[in-house]
Scaffold this motif. Structure first.
Motif, PDB file in Angstrom:
ATOM      1  N   UNK A 296      49.461 -45.816 -12.946  1.00  0.00           N
ATOM      2  CA  UNK A 296      48.318 -45.737 -12.041  1.00  0.00           C
ATOM      3  C   UNK A 296      47.711 -47.102 -11.702  1.00  0.00           C
ATOM      4  N   UNK A 297      47.977 -48.096 -12.528  1.00  0.00           N
ATOM      5  CA  UNK A 297      47.516 -49.451 -12.241  1.00  0.00           C
ATOM      6  C   UNK A 297      48.398 -50.451 -12.964  1.00  0.00           C
ATOM      7  N   UNK A 298      48.272 -51.714 -12.543  1.00  0.00           N
ATOM      8  CA  UNK A 298      48.992 -52.810 -13.187  1.00  0.00           C
ATOM      9  C   UNK A 298      48.037 -53.970 -13.410  1.00  0.00           C
ATOM     10  N   UNK A 299      48.047 -54.537 -14.621  1.00  0.00           N
ATOM     11  CA  UNK A 299      47.258 -55.723 -14.941  1.00  0.00           C
ATOM     12  C   UNK A 299      48.190 -56.928 -14.920  1.00  0.00           C
ATOM     13  N   UNK A 300      48.042 -57.735 -13.889  1.00  0.00           N
ATOM     14  CA  UNK A 300      48.965 -58.843 -13.625  1.00  0.00           C
ATOM     15  C   UNK A 300      48.370 -60.163 -14.095  1.00  0.00           C
ATOM     16  N   UNK A 301      49.026 -60.784 -15.083  1.00  0.00           N
ATOM     17  CA  UNK A 301      48.567 -62.065 -15.622  1.00  0.00           C
ATOM     18  C   UNK A 301      49.022 -63.204 -14.697  1.00  0.00           C
ATOM     19  N   UNK A 302      48.091 -64.089 -14.374  1.00  0.00           N
ATOM     20  CA  UNK A 302      48.378 -65.169 -13.444  1.00  0.00           C
ATOM     21  C   UNK A 302      49.403 -66.162 -13.992  1.00  0.00           C
ATOM     22  N   UNK A 303      50.221 -66.720 -13.107  1.00  0.00           N
ATOM     23  CA  UNK A 303      51.011 -67.896 -13.483  1.00  0.00           C
ATOM     24  C   UNK A 303      50.066 -69.065 -13.761  1.00  0.00           C
ATOM     25  N   UNK A 304      50.550 -70.042 -14.474  1.00  0.00           N
ATOM     26  CA  UNK A 304      49.734 -71.223 -14.764  1.00  0.00           C
ATOM     27  C   UNK A 304      49.228 -71.861 -13.465  1.00  0.00           C
ATOM     28  N   UNK A 305      47.957 -72.278 -13.505  1.00  0.00           N
ATOM     29  CA  UNK A 305      47.422 -73.056 -12.385  1.00  0.00           C
ATOM     30  C   UNK A 305      46.691 -72.262 -11.329  1.00  0.00           C
ATOM     31  N   UNK A 306      46.570 -70.953 -11.517  1.00  0.00           N
ATOM     32  CA  UNK A 306      45.838 -70.142 -10.537  1.00  0.00           C
ATOM     33  C   UNK A 306      44.427 -69.887 -11.042  1.00  0.00           C
TER      34      UNK A 306
END
Length: 380
Positions: A296-306
């Protein structure tokens, strides 16, 4: 500019549901509304395999959490809370305020509490209830509620309470099949209706527990106050959210027209895995481990530098709103909802917008990678 809301709730509302919310108001005692209200209650009970009572009440998911505890426990009882994140932890405060003895099994964010840990804990003492959040929006983790239900068959005196706020009507759930005693949710998530209604299913075992408690301190959330209205909506206890009941009726019709809850889950599963692979192709990591990722959802971890705020502002400028991270992951990820009645077009639009935002912050050279990955997965 209109914005596509892709947070973990409220979710986008389709036209046919929005029309129902915009209908001219009726008296809650109007025979036509009474008929509609009863039809919603009965159909939801059948849909989720509930042999007790189904409650459709004005309120939020948090109120439903309190309702589940209020009607199943008394001061001094033992309660086991299985937490997979921020919202699982919310049960701690609710239970402690009621004077319950609370034990907590908490997983590292992104993981689940093992089935062996749960069974071992249940053997330690007599628990009046166990709470499990099916999908915790803070982590994007999905618990194996069916497997936990099998374990609970060994502990018949313990009520199994499932928080389905971010799972029900997305993930498959059935009280009878999965040995769930109380399940609850809100209208604004996978049902695709605006916020304002809670739904709670209590099987006969749960209703028997309520009867054994006698008079409880709570008033508005007392099952006994609502049962006469759920049995006959012509009877009044508190004012129903009339237009939301109509909207919910249309949502249930959509679910049934789609083929039912299992078919709806398969759609959510296919869409979610495609979205998650697309995000990975763009350089994001998924907080929830493979094997326990929600649909139902996705928690997306940022790449370095965002920078989180800059990225989400870029998304808003491009026409999409996502949710920020919570707890220790605040500023480190965004939460993308993909549940309810959203379409492939919505998901393509969301991914395309994410690509443009990545380009605007210098983290993507050319668009199409994520959208292409998504479409290839959906074509399988």
């Amino acid at each position: 500019m209109s914005k596509l809301v892709m947070i973990p709730g409220p979710t986008p509302v389709v036209d046919s549901i929005r029309v129902e919310m915009g209908r001219e108001i009726q008296a809650f005692g109007d025979p036509n509304f009474v008929k509609d209200y009863k039809e919603v209650i009965d159909n939801l009970g059948k849909l989720y395999g509930c042999d007790g009572k189904t409650f459709v009440v004005a309120g939020t998911g948090t109120l439903a959490m309190e309702m589940s505890i209020a009607n199943s426990t008394k001061k001094g009882d033992n309660v086991l809370i299985v937490s997979h994140g921020f919202f699982g932890d919310r049960f701690i405060d609710i239970c402690q305020r009621k004077g319950l003895n609370v034990d907590v099994l908490a997983a590292e964010w992104g993981k689940t509490v093992s089935l062996s840990e749960i069974e071992a804990k249940l053997k330690e003492k007599s628990y009046a209830a166990i709470t499990v959040t099916h999908v915790d929006t803070s982590t994007g983790v999905a618990a194996d509620v069916a497997a936990i239900g099998e374990i609970l068959k060994k502990f018949p005196d313990t009520l199994y309470i499932v928080d389905g706020v971010c799972s029900t009507a997305g993930h498959y759930e059935n009280l009878k099949e999965q040995n769930i005693d109380i399940l609850f949710t809100g209208t604004q998530k996978a049902f695709g209706v605006c916020p304002g209604l809670l739904m709670l299913w209590a099987n006969q075992k749960a209703m028997d527990r309520r009867a054994s408690l006698g008079t409880i301190p709570e008033y508005y959330v007392d099952f006994d106050k609502w049962v006469p209205t759920m049995d006959d909506p012509a009877k009044y206890f508190a004012t129903p959210a009339i237009n939301l009941v109509w909207a919910l009726k249309e949502s249930v019709r959509i679910i049934e027209a789609e083929g039912g809850l299992k078919v709806r889950f398969e759609r959510h599963l296919k869409n979610a895995r495609a979205v998650q692979k697309a995000l990975i192709s763009l350089g994001f990591k998924i907080l929830a481990e493979d094997g326990c990722r929600a649909v139902t959802l996705t928690n997306a971890i940022y790449p370095d530098g965002i920078d989180d705020l800059a990225f989400r502002k870029a998304l808003i400028a491009e026409g999409i709103i996502v949710a920020p991270g919570l707890g220790a992951y605040a500023g480190k990820l965004f939460r993308l909802g993909h549940m309810g009645n959203i379409t492939t077009n919505d998901e393509v639009a969301a991914l395309s917008t994410i690509e443009r935002a990545l380009m605007s912050v210098g983290k993507l050279d050319k668009p199409g990678v994520g959208v292409g990955t998504y479409l290839a997965e959906m074509a399988k």
